[in-house]
Motif scaffolding. Structure first.
Motif, PDB file in Angstrom:
ATOM      1  N   ASP A 100       0.863  -1.194   0.000  1.00  0.00           N
ATOM      2  CA  ASP A 100       0.000   0.000   0.000  1.00  0.00           C
ATOM      3  C   ASP A 100       0.893   1.235   0.000  1.00  0.00           C
ATOM      4  O   ASP A 100       2.124   1.125  -0.005  1.00  0.00           O
ATOM      5  CB  ASP A 100      -0.959  -0.005   1.196  1.00  0.00           C
ATOM      6  N   LYS A 101       0.273   2.425   0.009  1.00  0.00           N
ATOM      7  CA  LYS A 101       1.051   3.665  -0.044  1.00  0.00           C
ATOM      8  C   LYS A 101       1.927   3.825   1.201  1.00  0.00           C
ATOM      9  O   LYS A 101       3.039   4.344   1.112  1.00  0.00           O
ATOM     10  CB  LYS A 101       0.143   4.886  -0.221  1.00  0.00           C
ATOM     11  N   ASP A 102       1.441   3.394   2.350  1.00  0.00           N
ATOM     12  CA  ASP A 102       2.237   3.499   3.569  1.00  0.00           C
ATOM     13  C   ASP A 102       3.525   2.672   3.451  1.00  0.00           C
ATOM     14  O   ASP A 102       4.591   3.135   3.861  1.00  0.00           O
ATOM     15  CB  ASP A 102       1.438   3.049   4.786  1.00  0.00           C
ATOM     16  N   GLU A 105       5.934   4.519   1.269  1.00  0.00           N
ATOM     17  CA  GLU A 105       6.546   5.664   1.946  1.00  0.00           C
ATOM     18  C   GLU A 105       7.600   5.223   2.965  1.00  0.00           C
ATOM     19  O   GLU A 105       8.627   5.870   3.115  1.00  0.00           O
ATOM     20  CB  GLU A 105       5.464   6.520   2.609  1.00  0.00           C
ATOM     21  N   GLN A 106       7.350   4.096   3.627  1.00  0.00           N
ATOM     22  CA  GLN A 106       8.326   3.590   4.597  1.00  0.00           C
ATOM     23  C   GLN A 106       9.591   3.107   3.896  1.00  0.00           C
ATOM     24  O   GLN A 106      10.683   3.210   4.446  1.00  0.00           O
ATOM     25  CB  GLN A 106       7.729   2.465   5.420  1.00  0.00           C
TER      26      GLN A 106
END
Length: 108
Positions: A100-102, A105-106
């Protein structure tokens, strides 16, 4: 050595079906965003539940256009039959895929 990735432009497909009927929306965005000079693109596919061969072909075309422009196209939130087709076709070798987007980003 840690390499900071440029902030990606995110496009979320607003369709449950990535097919010949909906693929032009994706390719239109790719062309426009590349013309603006973007190089790092994230395609959020969380709403896409089904993808046919035309949709898969559109992803390949999009990937090739972005790569030719010196950029990188990444995907996130693949699920359902779309994810199954993606994996069965071996496309995970061509794209970086995040849950997912999270997660993206991580990793950035």
């Amino acid at each position: 050595m840690f390499h900071q990735m440029a902030t990606p432009y995110v496009f979320q497909l607003k369709t449950r079906l990535l097919s010949a009927a909906t693929a032009p929306e994706l390719l239109y965005w790719i062309n426009n965003i590349l013309e603006l000079g973007a190089t790092h693109l994230l395609l959020d596919m969380k709403d896409v539940l089904f993808m046919d061969s035309s949709g898969l072909g559109a992803l390949v075309i999009a990937h090739n256009r972005v790569q030719k422009a010196g950029g990188k196209l990444m995907l996130c939130s693949l699920s359902g039959q779309a994810r199954m087709l993606f994996e069965l076709s071996g496309m995970e070798k061509m794209f970086e895929v995040y849950s997912d987007k999270d997660a993206f980003e991580q990793a950035s």
